[in-house]
Design an enzyme around this catalytic site. Structure first.
Site, PDB file in Angstrom:
ATOM      1  N   TRP A   1       0.833  -1.213   0.000  1.00 28.42           N
ATOM      2  CA  TRP A   1       0.000   0.000   0.000  1.00 28.42           C
ATOM      3  C   TRP A   1       0.853   1.241   0.000  1.00 28.42           C
ATOM      4  CZ3 TRP A   1      -4.372  -1.106  -1.938  1.00 28.42           C
ATOM      5  CH2 TRP A   1      -4.961  -2.338  -1.679  1.00 28.42           C
TER       6      TRP A   1
ATOM      7  N   ASP B   1      -1.604   6.754   6.278  1.00 24.52           N
ATOM      8  CA  ASP B   1      -2.681   5.869   5.838  1.00 24.52           C
ATOM      9  C   ASP B   1      -2.938   4.914   7.005  1.00 24.52           C
ATOM     10  OD1 ASP B   1      -4.263   3.893   4.783  1.00 24.52           O
ATOM     11  OD2 ASP B   1      -2.874   3.298   3.203  1.00 24.52           O
TER      12      ASP B   1
ATOM     13  N   LYS C   1     -12.604  -1.639   7.399  1.00 21.76           N
ATOM     14  CA  LYS C   1     -11.927  -2.629   8.239  1.00 21.76           C
ATOM     15  C   LYS C   1     -12.300  -2.419   9.713  1.00 21.76           C
ATOM     16  CE  LYS C   1      -8.263  -2.350   4.863  1.00 21.76           C
ATOM     17  NZ  LYS C   1      -8.596  -3.453   3.967  1.00 21.76           N
TER      18      LYS C   1
HETATM   19  C1  LIG Z   1      -3.383   0.007   4.372  1.00 24.02           C
HETATM   20  C2  LIG Z   1      -4.318   0.123   3.216  1.00 24.02           C
HETATM   21  N1  LIG Z   1      -4.359   1.267   2.517  1.00 24.02           N
HETATM   22  C3  LIG Z   1      -5.182   1.426   1.466  1.00 24.02           C
HETATM   23  C4  LIG Z   1      -6.009   0.411   1.050  1.00 24.02           C
HETATM   24  C5  LIG Z   1      -6.896   0.616  -0.142  1.00 24.02           C
HETATM   25  O1  LIG Z   1      -8.132   0.922   0.316  1.00 24.02           O
HETATM   26  P1  LIG Z   1      -9.433   1.057  -0.607  1.00 24.02           P
HETATM   27  O2  LIG Z   1      -9.765  -0.298  -1.102  1.00 24.02           O
HETATM   28  O3  LIG Z   1     -10.415   1.630   0.366  1.00 24.02           O
HETATM   29  O4  LIG Z   1      -9.107   2.007  -1.695  1.00 24.02           O
HETATM   30  C6  LIG Z   1      -6.025  -0.787   1.756  1.00 24.02           C
HETATM   31  C7  LIG Z   1      -6.940  -1.877   1.358  1.00 24.02           C
HETATM   32  O5  LIG Z   1      -6.933  -2.962   1.883  1.00 24.02           O
HETATM   33  C8  LIG Z   1      -5.153  -0.930   2.856  1.00 24.02           C
HETATM   34  O6  LIG Z   1      -5.126  -2.071   3.568  1.00 24.02           O
END
Ligand SMILES: Cc1ncc(COP(=O)(O)O)c(C=O)c1O
Length: 365
Positions: A106, A176, A200
């Protein structure tokens, strides 16, 4: 299946388990929301009944995370993924540098988006060790002139989590927190911006929470699309356009549930006990199971591990599925096994899984 409530043992990585009490309340209110004669989904987002839901969710998040007065809570859409673009679009001007702390897939996705807008660089990366660890503070070398520093507080795929956060002085720190927000207390004032998809730890998918320091909003690049400016949402209390009203309602109910449990400290204790059950099954297995993350970097939210050989691992995953444990396969990019033990996953689910792990080992070692 859990025989008491007929609910799955849900270890999905997101969307993931929601508290049963919240689902039951939503069910009860679904057709006639608090005497309005309609569901929350059918209310106008400009109505007093909806505004109460909306403002209550914001107030609860502020209370639970002790968010200081000089921050705003925003409800956005587009998930964590749109934040990967909005952050550099708003805060990194062409030619400026921003430091990205690379701790997993990520972080890599966030970094790739930033490259479209300016000149991001890696403050440090733990990729050479397959992202098994969170870097030490003394590895964080960045420039005082950086537009910001970005980190991923919990690495959903690799199962690592920051235990504490650095102080970056005048350089804005952006995080994030998609996969660990509200799982443990932290000092909001270390950050200029925190963002997290709700699916989550906070509620259903479709809502993205941003907690932003007010002075940062003013410093953003003005020449970007209206919907992608934090200032648009801040000026309009996240009601510039139609927000995901049902998701925000559910988020508010999840926050009320956390408050009733005793707030974030009670939740942390519960999360630690839950994760301990599964980490103990790994640590006491004499190598039958082995964790991906280094012990000091282990996540309380995503427990990643392997079984000692590939054939046994396939058998483990197949039997886990047969026993009713859902979502135990590792992320498709890395394989292995992963149990996501987010806030709403009950203690009993983790206990049942750790017992299954021990039993599987006894039969198959
Ligand atoms: C740490 C993290 N950041 C970003 C995301 C991406 O999120 P989204 O699917 O809401 O765009 C995820 C998805 O699992 C994630 O675990």
């Amino acid at each position: 299946m859990n025989s008491l409530v007929q609910r799955a043992y849900n270890f999905n990585a997101g969307p993931s388990a929601l508290p049963l009490a919240v689902l039951e309340k939503a069910k009860q209110e679904l057709i006639d929301f608090r005497g309005t004669g309609m569901s929350v989904m059918e209310l106008s987002h400009r109505s007093a009944a909806y505004e109460e839901v909306h403002n209550n969710a914001i107030a609860l998040l502020k209370e639970l995370l002790s968010i200081p007065e000089n921050y705003e809570v925003l409800f956005l859409q587009g998930g964590g993924s749109l934040q990967f673009s909005m952050v550099p679009m708003n805060f990194m001007k062409p030619g400026e540098k921003a430091g990205y702390i690379m701790t997993g897939s990520w972080s890599e996705k966030a970094f790739s988006e930033a490259k479209l807008f300016g000149d991001p660089y890696h403050v440090v990366s733990t990729k050479e060790s397959q992202y098994r660890r969170i870097p030490q503070f003394d590895e964080l070398q960045y420039n005082p002139t950086d537009a910001y520093i970005h980190l991923t507080s919990n690495n959903t795929i690799y199962g690592t989590q920051w235990k504490d956060f650095p102080v970056t002085g005048d350089v804005p720190l952006i995080a994030d927190m998609s996969s660990d927000i509200l799982s443990k207390p932290f000092d909001v004032s270390k950050f200029s911006l925190i963002y997290a998809g709700a699916q989550k730890n906070l509620g259903p998918s479709g809502v993205t929470v941003a907690i932003i320091r007010k002075d940062l909003i003013e410093k953003a690049n003005p020449n970007i699309p209206t919907m992608l400016k934090y200032s648009t949402h801040s000026k309009n209390n996240s009601l510039y356009n139609t927000p995901p009203t049902f998701g925000i309602y559910m988020l508010g109910e999840v926050l009320s549930w956390i408050k009733e449990l005793g707030g974030i400290h009670a939740l942390t204790e519960r999360n630690e006990e839950k994760a301990k059950l599964i980490y103990e099954a790994i640590d006491q297995s004499n190598g039958f199971y082995f964790g991906h993350a280094e012990v000091e970097s282990r996540s309380l939210m995503n427990i990643t591990f392997r079984v000692k050989d590939e054939e046994l691992e396939k058998k483990f995953l197949a039997e886990a599925k047969k026993e009713g444990f859902v979502g135990v396969n590792g992320h498709r990019s890395v394989g292995g096994c992963r149990a996501s033990t987010y806030n709403a996953v009950p203690y009993e689910t983790c206990k049942a899984f750790s017992e299954f792990m021990v039993q599987f080992q006894n039969v198959n070692q």
